[in-house]
Design an enzyme around this catalytic site. Structure first.
Site, PDB file in Angstrom:
ATOM      1  N   GLY A 163       0.848  -1.271   0.052  1.00  0.00           N
ATOM      2  CA  GLY A 163      -0.033   0.130  -0.224  1.00  0.00           C
ATOM      3  C   GLY A 163       0.872   1.327   0.029  1.00  0.00           C
ATOM      4  O   GLY A 163       0.605   1.964  -0.743  1.00  0.00           O
TER       5      GLY A 163
ATOM      6  N   ARG B 186       1.887 -13.081   3.114  1.00  0.00           N
ATOM      7  CA  ARG B 186       2.721 -14.468   3.462  1.00  0.00           C
ATOM      8  C   ARG B 186       3.731 -14.465   4.383  1.00  0.00           C
ATOM      9  O   ARG B 186       4.689 -13.384   4.079  1.00  0.00           O
ATOM     10  CB  ARG B 186       3.063 -14.952   1.828  1.00  0.00           C
ATOM     11  CG  ARG B 186       1.623 -15.828   1.371  1.00  0.00           C
ATOM     12  CD  ARG B 186       1.980 -15.866  -0.039  1.00  0.00           C
ATOM     13  NE  ARG B 186       2.575 -17.267  -0.299  1.00  0.00           N
ATOM     14  CZ  ARG B 186       3.194 -17.470  -1.556  1.00  0.00           C
ATOM     15  NH1 ARG B 186       3.149 -16.800  -2.301  1.00  0.00           N
ATOM     16  NH2 ARG B 186       3.547 -18.810  -1.531  1.00  0.00           N
TER      17      ARG B 186
ATOM     18  N   VAL C  13      -6.097  -6.276  -3.849  1.00  0.00           N
ATOM     19  CA  VAL C  13      -4.606  -6.926  -3.983  1.00  0.00           C
ATOM     20  C   VAL C  13      -4.339  -7.970  -3.007  1.00  0.00           C
ATOM     21  O   VAL C  13      -3.712  -8.963  -3.308  1.00  0.00           O
ATOM     22  CB  VAL C  13      -3.749  -5.766  -3.822  1.00  0.00           C
ATOM     23  CG1 VAL C  13      -2.189  -6.148  -3.576  1.00  0.00           C
ATOM     24  CG2 VAL C  13      -3.656  -4.603  -4.623  1.00  0.00           C
ATOM     25  N   THR C  14      -5.028  -7.827  -1.880  1.00  0.00           N
ATOM     26  CA  THR C  14      -4.979  -8.582  -0.709  1.00  0.00           C
ATOM     27  C   THR C  14      -5.361 -10.152  -1.223  1.00  0.00           C
ATOM     28  O   THR C  14      -6.142 -10.576  -1.898  1.00  0.00           O
ATOM     29  CB  THR C  14      -6.265  -8.366   0.347  1.00  0.00           C
ATOM     30  OG1 THR C  14      -5.934  -6.884   0.619  1.00  0.00           O
ATOM     31  CG2 THR C  14      -6.140  -9.150   1.564  1.00  0.00           C
TER      32      THR C  14
ATOM     33  N   ARG D  18       6.760 -10.907 -14.146  1.00  0.00           N
ATOM     34  CA  ARG D  18       7.817 -11.777 -13.466  1.00  0.00           C
ATOM     35  C   ARG D  18       8.322 -12.823 -14.699  1.00  0.00           C
ATOM     36  O   ARG D  18       9.297 -12.977 -15.107  1.00  0.00           O
ATOM     37  CB  ARG D  18       7.160 -12.746 -12.355  1.00  0.00           C
ATOM     38  CG  ARG D  18       7.307 -12.074 -11.001  1.00  0.00           C
ATOM     39  CD  ARG D  18       6.484 -12.606 -10.069  1.00  0.00           C
ATOM     40  NE  ARG D  18       6.558 -12.056  -8.866  1.00  0.00           N
ATOM     41  CZ  ARG D  18       5.923 -11.983  -7.697  1.00  0.00           C
ATOM     42  NH1 ARG D  18       4.902 -12.916  -7.786  1.00  0.00           N
ATOM     43  NH2 ARG D  18       5.916 -11.258  -6.643  1.00  0.00           N
TER      44      ARG D  18
ATOM     45  N   HIS E   5      -4.551 -15.811  -9.215  1.00  0.00           N
ATOM     46  CA  HIS E   5      -3.270 -15.809  -8.835  1.00  0.00           C
ATOM     47  C   HIS E   5      -2.943 -16.379  -7.719  1.00  0.00           C
ATOM     48  O   HIS E   5      -2.835 -16.160  -6.465  1.00  0.00           O
ATOM     49  CB  HIS E   5      -2.975 -14.065  -8.442  1.00  0.00           C
ATOM     50  CG  HIS E   5      -1.971 -13.759  -7.586  1.00  0.00           C
ATOM     51  ND1 HIS E   5      -0.603 -13.673  -8.381  1.00  0.00           N
ATOM     52  CD2 HIS E   5      -1.627 -13.269  -6.404  1.00  0.00           C
ATOM     53  CE1 HIS E   5       0.306 -13.050  -7.690  1.00  0.00           C
ATOM     54  NE2 HIS E   5      -0.352 -13.128  -6.243  1.00  0.00           N
TER      55      HIS E   5
HETATM   56  P1  NAI Z   1       1.952  -5.679   4.977  1.00  0.00           P
HETATM   57  O1  NAI Z   1       1.738  -6.518   5.991  1.00  0.00           O
HETATM   58  O2  NAI Z   1       3.048  -5.103   4.831  1.00  0.00           O
HETATM   59  O3  NAI Z   1       0.651  -4.542   5.259  1.00  0.00           O
HETATM   60  C1  NAI Z   1      -0.570  -4.993   5.405  1.00  0.00           C
HETATM   61  C2  NAI Z   1      -1.200  -3.835   6.019  1.00  0.00           C
HETATM   62  O4  NAI Z   1      -2.653  -4.326   6.247  1.00  0.00           O
HETATM   63  C3  NAI Z   1      -0.741  -3.659   7.610  1.00  0.00           C
HETATM   64  O5  NAI Z   1      -0.257  -2.123   7.454  1.00  0.00           O
HETATM   65  C4  NAI Z   1      -1.846  -3.851   8.313  1.00  0.00           C
HETATM   66  O6  NAI Z   1      -1.762  -2.834   9.630  1.00  0.00           O
HETATM   67  C5  NAI Z   1      -3.101  -3.446   7.328  1.00  0.00           C
HETATM   68  N1  NAI Z   1      -4.237  -3.885   8.097  1.00  0.00           N
HETATM   69  C6  NAI Z   1      -4.477  -5.404   8.461  1.00  0.00           C
HETATM   70  N2  NAI Z   1      -5.741  -5.389   8.806  1.00  0.00           N
HETATM   71  C7  NAI Z   1      -6.359  -4.187   8.495  1.00  0.00           C
HETATM   72  C8  NAI Z   1      -7.579  -3.677   8.492  1.00  0.00           C
HETATM   73  N3  NAI Z   1      -8.704  -4.291   9.263  1.00  0.00           N
HETATM   74  N4  NAI Z   1      -7.915  -2.442   8.153  1.00  0.00           N
HETATM   75  C9  NAI Z   1      -6.987  -1.655   7.632  1.00  0.00           C
HETATM   76  N5  NAI Z   1      -5.599  -2.067   7.568  1.00  0.00           N
HETATM   77  C10 NAI Z   1      -5.370  -3.569   7.922  1.00  0.00           C
HETATM   78  O7  NAI Z   1       1.558  -6.425   3.654  1.00  0.00           O
HETATM   79  P2  NAI Z   1       1.804  -6.337   2.162  1.00  0.00           P
HETATM   80  O8  NAI Z   1       3.024  -6.948   1.869  1.00  0.00           O
HETATM   81  O9  NAI Z   1       1.528  -4.775   1.931  1.00  0.00           O
HETATM   82  O10 NAI Z   1       0.870  -7.190   1.501  1.00  0.00           O
HETATM   83  C11 NAI Z   1      -0.763  -6.748   1.609  1.00  0.00           C
HETATM   84  C12 NAI Z   1      -1.497  -7.841   1.033  1.00  0.00           C
HETATM   85  O11 NAI Z   1      -1.350  -7.883  -0.241  1.00  0.00           O
HETATM   86  C13 NAI Z   1      -1.124  -9.419   1.585  1.00  0.00           C
HETATM   87  O12 NAI Z   1      -2.491  -9.670   1.499  1.00  0.00           O
HETATM   88  C14 NAI Z   1      -0.493 -10.049   0.581  1.00  0.00           C
HETATM   89  O13 NAI Z   1      -0.408 -11.153   0.325  1.00  0.00           O
HETATM   90  C15 NAI Z   1      -1.113  -9.321  -0.552  1.00  0.00           C
HETATM   91  N6  NAI Z   1      -0.074  -9.187  -2.046  1.00  0.00           N
HETATM   92  C16 NAI Z   1      -0.891  -9.540  -3.237  1.00  0.00           C
HETATM   93  C17 NAI Z   1      -0.217  -9.568  -4.261  1.00  0.00           C
HETATM   94  C18 NAI Z   1      -1.150  -9.813  -5.686  1.00  0.00           C
HETATM   95  O14 NAI Z   1      -0.479 -10.077  -6.744  1.00  0.00           O
HETATM   96  N7  NAI Z   1      -2.322  -9.650  -5.839  1.00  0.00           N
HETATM   97  C19 NAI Z   1       1.099  -9.257  -4.376  1.00  0.00           C
HETATM   98  C20 NAI Z   1       1.771  -8.800  -3.258  1.00  0.00           C
HETATM   99  C21 NAI Z   1       1.062  -8.713  -1.856  1.00  0.00           C
HETATM  100  C1  2OP Z   2       3.262 -12.396  -4.742  1.00  0.00           C
HETATM  101  O1  2OP Z   2       3.028 -13.029  -5.664  1.00  0.00           O
HETATM  102  C2  2OP Z   2       2.665 -12.679  -2.390  1.00  0.00           C
HETATM  103  O2  2OP Z   2       0.618 -12.657  -4.080  1.00  0.00           O
HETATM  104  C3  2OP Z   2       2.201 -12.172  -3.618  1.00  0.00           C
HETATM  105  O3  2OP Z   2       4.573 -11.827  -4.516  1.00  0.00           O
END
Ligand code: NAI
Ligand code: 2OP
Length: 309
Positions: A14, A82, A118-119, A151, A175
């Site tokens: 984010g 993850r 994204v999540t 990638r 994904h």
């Molecule tokens: P991160 O742990 O750095 O950030 C997640 C944030 O969400 C944290 O700051 C946390 O405080 C916040 N959060 C948790 N519960 C919350 C709530 N109820 N309300 C508001 N904020 C809340 O994780 P990161 O690396 O930013 O990844 C975020 C998500 O994106 C993960 O689920 C990850 O697996 C996913 N992801 C998906 C990708 C895709 O290709 N779709 C690629 C990379 C990540």
């Molecule tokens: C990724 O592909 C974690 O979905 C995330 O890197």
């Protein structure tokens, strides 16, 4: 009127996305996160960087949602990431509860926004967001294919020793572990990689792409990828904000395209201000079609798991 992008979840993905949007001055940015002080601190830091970026974007950090009202785009990155040894699917239930909560609060305040999920597990979370937002399916889209394709492009460029600028790639499906890299539609200056390298190297690059997220998790140990995920999301944000009509692999609710119905999966789609437009239906081989169908079935199995528990 200035555009507004709200980012729910100010963690690695984010905050990196906020930085990309603000640095390029694409829109005003609101970052919202449950962690007290985190979105405020990051927003203040980025606001001060705007002087150096030459950007007029305003950046606001909040623990609430009021500030997100009237957004053009809402990118949802809130949730758990993850950890080593954890599959994307392990995140299912915890993130479904978070996504349900934040999406219903944010969607109420931005009824005309396009949501980019994204999540993880992303395709499933997009479906959760669709249901709780009440938005039309065109305006709830998932980011995965742009990242997976970038990638694949990277590995092809390294393998052939050519500029990544000359490599196009396509990864379809969910994904997750069942994603479907498509070598026939992965090209260097229009020539399929099947013509440019032996079959076992194509397979190795497909495997590395499918394992792309886990490879980074294994290095980082405390989290998952975020630079390329944020850049991928930003490409989608830009296409929506400026109605660019980019043809990008995005997760959308399929309504019979590719013979798949009622589930989110990644397909090439025209992305503009109304969200997902026309899905491009490529002529798939029977083998490619089977892989795509089983990837969509894997997403559907997770949806069923949420519904039945
Ligand atoms: P991160 O742990 O750095 O950030 C997640 C944030 O969400 C944290 O700051 C946390 O405080 C916040 N959060 C948790 N519960 C919350 C709530 N109820 N309300 C508001 N904020 C809340 O994780 P990161 O690396 O930013 O990844 C975020 C998500 O994106 C993960 O689920 C990850 O697996 C996913 N992801 C998906 C990708 C895709 O290709 N779709 C690629 C990379 C990540
Ligand atoms: C990724 O592909 C974690 O979905 C995330 O890197």
């Amino acid at each position: 009127m200035r555009k507004k992008v709200s980012i729910i979840g100010a963690g690695n993905v984010g905050a990196s996305l906020a930085e990309l949007v603000a640095m390029q001055g694409l829109a005003d940015v609101v970052i919202s996160d449950i962690a007290e002080g985190v979105p405020q601190g990051k927003a203040l830091d980025m606001s001060q960087a705007c002087a150096l970026w030459g950007s007029s974007s305003s950046i606001t950090g909040t623990n609430g949602f009021e500030e997100t009202a009237g957004s053009d785009v809402m990118a949802i990155t809130a949730g758990l990431a993850r950890k080593p040894g954890m599959s994307r699917d392990d995140l299912l239930k915890a993130n479904a509860a978070i996504i349900s909560d934040v999406t219903s609060k944010a969607a109420r305040l931005s009824p005309d926004a396009v949501i980019i999920m994204v999540t993880n597990p992303m395709d499933v979370m997009a479906q959760v967001a669709l249901e709780v937002s009440g938005f039309s399916p065109e305006r709830v889209i998932g980011m995965g294919g742009v990242l997976d394709s970038s990638r694949f492009r990277t590995f092809v460029a390294w393998e052939l020793g050519v500029s990544i600028k000359d490599v196009e790639a396509l990864v379809m499906g969910g994904h997750g572990d069942s994603m479907v890299p498509m070598p026939r539609f992965t090209t260097v200056k229009g020539v399929s990689i099947n013509e440019l390298m032996p079959a076992e190297r194509v397979k190795a690059l497909i495997d590395r792409t499918k394992n792309g997220g886990a490879e980074i998790v294994a290095h980082l140990k405390t989290g998952s990828a975020y630079y390329a995920p944020a850049a991928s999301t930003c490409e989608m944000v830009r296409s929506v904000l400026f109605d660019e009509k980019r043809l990008l692999p995005c997760s959308v609710m399929l309504k019979g395209e590719y013979g798949i119905e009622g589930v989110y999966a990644g397909v090439p789609v025209v992305l503009g201000s109304g969200g997902a437009g026309k899905v491009m239906e490529l002529e798939l081989s029977p083998e490619e079609h089977t892989l795509l169908k089983s990837s969509a079935d894997a997403v559907k199995a997770l949806i069923d798991k949420i519904r039945n528990d």
